[in-house]
Write an enzyme that holds these catalytic residues in place. Sequence first.
Site, PDB file in Angstrom:
ATOM      1  N   GLY A  46      42.792  38.629  49.890  1.00  0.00           N
ATOM      2  CA  GLY A  46      43.072  37.357  50.537  1.00  0.00           C
ATOM      3  C   GLY A  46      41.938  36.358  50.467  1.00  0.00           C
ATOM      4  O   GLY A  46      42.023  35.277  51.064  1.00  0.00           O
TER       5      GLY A  46
ATOM      6  N   ARG B 198      29.223  50.180  57.122  1.00  0.00           N
ATOM      7  CA  ARG B 198      29.726  51.421  56.536  1.00  0.00           C
ATOM      8  C   ARG B 198      29.088  51.616  55.173  1.00  0.00           C
ATOM      9  O   ARG B 198      28.457  50.703  54.630  1.00  0.00           O
ATOM     10  CB  ARG B 198      31.246  51.365  56.385  1.00  0.00           C
ATOM     11  CG  ARG B 198      31.720  50.151  55.594  1.00  0.00           C
ATOM     12  CD  ARG B 198      33.219  50.098  55.458  1.00  0.00           C
ATOM     13  NE  ARG B 198      33.678  48.844  54.895  1.00  0.00           N
ATOM     14  CZ  ARG B 198      33.671  48.509  53.624  1.00  0.00           C
ATOM     15  NH1 ARG B 198      33.203  49.374  52.731  1.00  0.00           N
ATOM     16  NH2 ARG B 198      34.114  47.346  53.198  1.00  0.00           N
TER      17      ARG B 198
ATOM     18  N   GLY C  60      39.540  42.545  57.069  1.00  0.00           N
ATOM     19  CA  GLY C  60      39.925  43.029  55.751  1.00  0.00           C
ATOM     20  C   GLY C  60      38.735  43.332  54.874  1.00  0.00           C
ATOM     21  O   GLY C  60      37.587  43.053  55.228  1.00  0.00           O
ATOM     22  N   SER C  61      39.023  43.919  53.704  1.00  0.00           N
ATOM     23  CA  SER C  61      37.969  44.313  52.777  1.00  0.00           C
ATOM     24  C   SER C  61      38.489  44.218  51.352  1.00  0.00           C
ATOM     25  O   SER C  61      39.663  43.935  51.124  1.00  0.00           O
ATOM     26  CB  SER C  61      37.504  45.744  53.077  1.00  0.00           C
ATOM     27  OG  SER C  61      38.588  46.649  52.951  1.00  0.00           O
ATOM     28  N   GLY C  62      37.585  44.462  50.388  1.00  0.00           N
ATOM     29  CA  GLY C  62      37.980  44.482  48.986  1.00  0.00           C
ATOM     30  C   GLY C  62      38.376  43.133  48.429  1.00  0.00           C
ATOM     31  O   GLY C  62      39.105  43.065  47.442  1.00  0.00           O
TER      32      GLY C  62
END
Length: 408
Positions: A162, A282, A157-159
């Site tokens: 969680g 990225r 996941g990112s941002g």
Amino acid sequence: MARKALILIEGHTSIGPLYVRAAQRRGLYPITMSTDPTKYDYLAAEGVEAVQVDTNDLDVMKSVYSRLKLTHDIAGLTGFSGDESVYVAVGKLCRHFGLPGPDPASIEQCHDKFVQRQVLEHASIPIPEYRVATNATEVESAVTEIGLPVVIKPIGGSGSSGVHMCRTVEEVAEHTRHLLGGRHMWQAPPRILVEEFAQGQYFTTDMMGGRVVGIGTGDFGPPPHFVYREYSFPAQLSDDENARIADASLSCLCALGLGWGPAKIEFRWTKRGPVVIEVNPRLAGTPDPELIQLAYGVDLVDEHIKLVIGEECDLRAQHSHTASARFLAPDRDGMLERIEGAGRAAALPGVAEVKMYVHPNTPIVRKGDYRDLIGHIIAASPTPDQTAALLQQAVDLVSWTITPSPND
């Protein structure tokens, strides 16, 4: 003569338009392959050709690419998305068609935060103490071994989705229930990373082609969440501190096999010095590319495209300014009734951008991650103090009203 095309896999609401415009400035014809092109408003607004294709199916993408190759001179291929599997697919497609691109195996191991930490630990790179867990009992055991406070997050996941800092066993239990109780969207069987909270100033390194472009610093809103509040380039560091972060960044790339293309590495400066929190294989989304360009005069998007089409990039700084972004975040849930002052803030000399992500009459439901942000302001000047004053002046001009929901 066939048009020289740049293939973009999926899209990105913040940096997608930057890639489209950078490609067009280079005389390239951008084509987006996406499972649902309608998700990206800029494609229609910019008149970008879009091909609907299941980007989770590598064989289908190979077929579509081969078909496009019959009518276009394809210069290169890259991609970006909130779904990290896209970066792996990009690497595999580049390998298959003999295009410049990242090593898909390196990207894949980097996206699994547990595997990433194992690789960094094996290379003796400082990281927080960590454990992996698949159920509440294993989480509890990991916390006992590491000690509070801890950061609990999904393996992928990112941002900051969680991601939660827990100071007590009750907070640990509550967040574990949140992650495992069906409220968090998992793309694979649930695995939770439990790690020591690394206390210290936050820094990031933006890299391209195995080289450090800039080291920035930032801070977050109130815990237990990690929602960005402010972000600046360059970080105010001594020569020794700068060298230690740069050396650690290069060591990360070497250990993970990420010498090609963009990368963003996050640190906390602790009693041990720079401790690696995460390596992202990225280019970061807004505002990193904009801040880098304002601070150093280096266009990371354009330099990445150069690598994608087989050219050499030029990462030499053109100037030395201070660029900062302040994120706008509501302090309550409810209905966003109005936003005022954005135009006045944007008109200030030295303010590079004022961008609102939402419009009036939008429901606000905070999630504790990047989705809480409703806008940002970017400013730049020759000095840190001048930039800080200018940014605060712009922020003070912007206001909004949120009325409570009827059930509150």
